[in-house]
Write an enzyme that holds these catalytic residues in place. Structure first.
Site: not given
Ligand code: ZN
Length: 309
Positions: A63, A65, A67-68, A145, A216, A274
């Site tokens: 996804h 976001h 942090d990914h 998510h 996530d 995670h």
């Molecule tokens: Zn996320």
């Protein structure tokens, strides 16, 4: 085949855990490495491994976001600077928007790549089988998510049986074209009249491995479907036992919910990643202990840890 964890932290980097990324090393199988997510600093983590960026042929994003994905522009640019190495193309699979993120970052920073990127974007309506090669099939399904996020199921195709050359030699078969025939399943008759049945000298095909890597997610049936009979399930554990409500509010799971998914799916092994920076090392052993009451074969992974499959 093994998985090396490059970043196992949730949301932001801490001293011991970087943000999300893991490498599925398929060097013996296809001489490639597949990356799943690419949080900021992934390229620095890769420097601490034996992984050569050029070997990374495919990147799967769960996804969008930060942090990914914030590590992508840096990794892709550095991958271009491998002197005297042949530049190989790269495939990126991910939600719609990943192409625009990567191309915008490269354009505004004036970065030029000496290799091609092939983007494979999907949305809610174009999931399912997203890749099939002669050795692997990859499926993606939507998770639950706070933004569109998927999980991946990587299925290795069954491995052909192998020829028992020693026993064939012992049976008097001369090394040469007859070996090839037998390997192809053909029965042969030797000069002295001995019949050799191919099936007696070829081992049964071995089932391929199933690797499930989730983004996530709250606890959802999609995770269970993706992990059915998996050899390994990589599942987030942003929260611990008792935090189910807050996990739900933030679009995440607890260790207990991850363990329930593994148990319901009949997975063989569960790896939790995670992990929130709030958890100290004594909390980590508790995370594992609690999860093990639901699913025994569970382990909380660390950055740079390598798990053989
Ligand atoms: Zn996320």
């Amino acid at each position: 085949m093994d998985i090396q964890f490059l970043g196992t932290g949730a949301g932001q980097p801490s001293k011991v855990r970087n943000v999300s990324s893991l490498a599925l090393k398929l060097l013996d199988e296809i001489n490639e490495v597949w990356l799943f997510d690419c949080g900021e600093g992934t390229q620095n983590r890769i420097l601490e491994t034996t992984i050569r960026p050029r070997k990374i042929s495919k990147i799967f994003i769960t996804h969008l976001h930060g942090d990914h994905i914030f590590g992508l522009p840096g990794f892709l640019s550095s991958r271009a600077f491998q002197a005297n190495e042949e530049q190989t193309d790269l495939d990126i699979y991910g939600p719609q928007g990943i192409k625009s993120f990567v191309l915008t970052s490269l354009r505004v920073s004036g970065s030029r790549l000496p290799y091609r990127i092939h983007f494979h974007e999907f949305d809610q309506d174009s999931l399912g089988k997203i890749l099939e090669t002669d050795k692997f099939t990859v499926y993606a399904e939507e998770l639950d998510h706070t933004i569109f996020c998927v999980g991946y199921r990587v299925m290795q195709k069954d491995l052909e049986g192998t020829l028992d050359a020693e026993r064939l030699k012992a049976a008097g078969v001369p090394f040469g074209p007859l070996f090839g025939k037998i390997k192809n399943g053909q029965d042969v008759v030797l000069e002295d009249g001995t019949e050799i049945k191919a099936a007696d000298y070829i081992s049964a095909p071995r089932p391929g491995k199933i690797i499930t890597i989730l983004g996530d997610t709250r606890k959802t049936n999609a995770s269970v479907r993706l992990a059915v009979n998996a050899d390994v399930l990589v599942h987030e554990s942003t929260y611990g036992k008792g935090d189910e409500k807050i996990a739900r509010n933030h679009g995440h799971s607890t260790n207990m919910q991850a363990a329930q998914v593994a148990a319901e799916a009949g997975a063989k092994r569960l790896l939790l990643n995670h992990i929130s920076a709030r958890f100290l090392s004594k909390d980590i052993s508790q995370l594992k202990k609690d999860a093990a009451t639901v699913f025994e074969n569970v382990h909380v992974v660390k950055d740079l840890e390598e798990v053989e499959l």
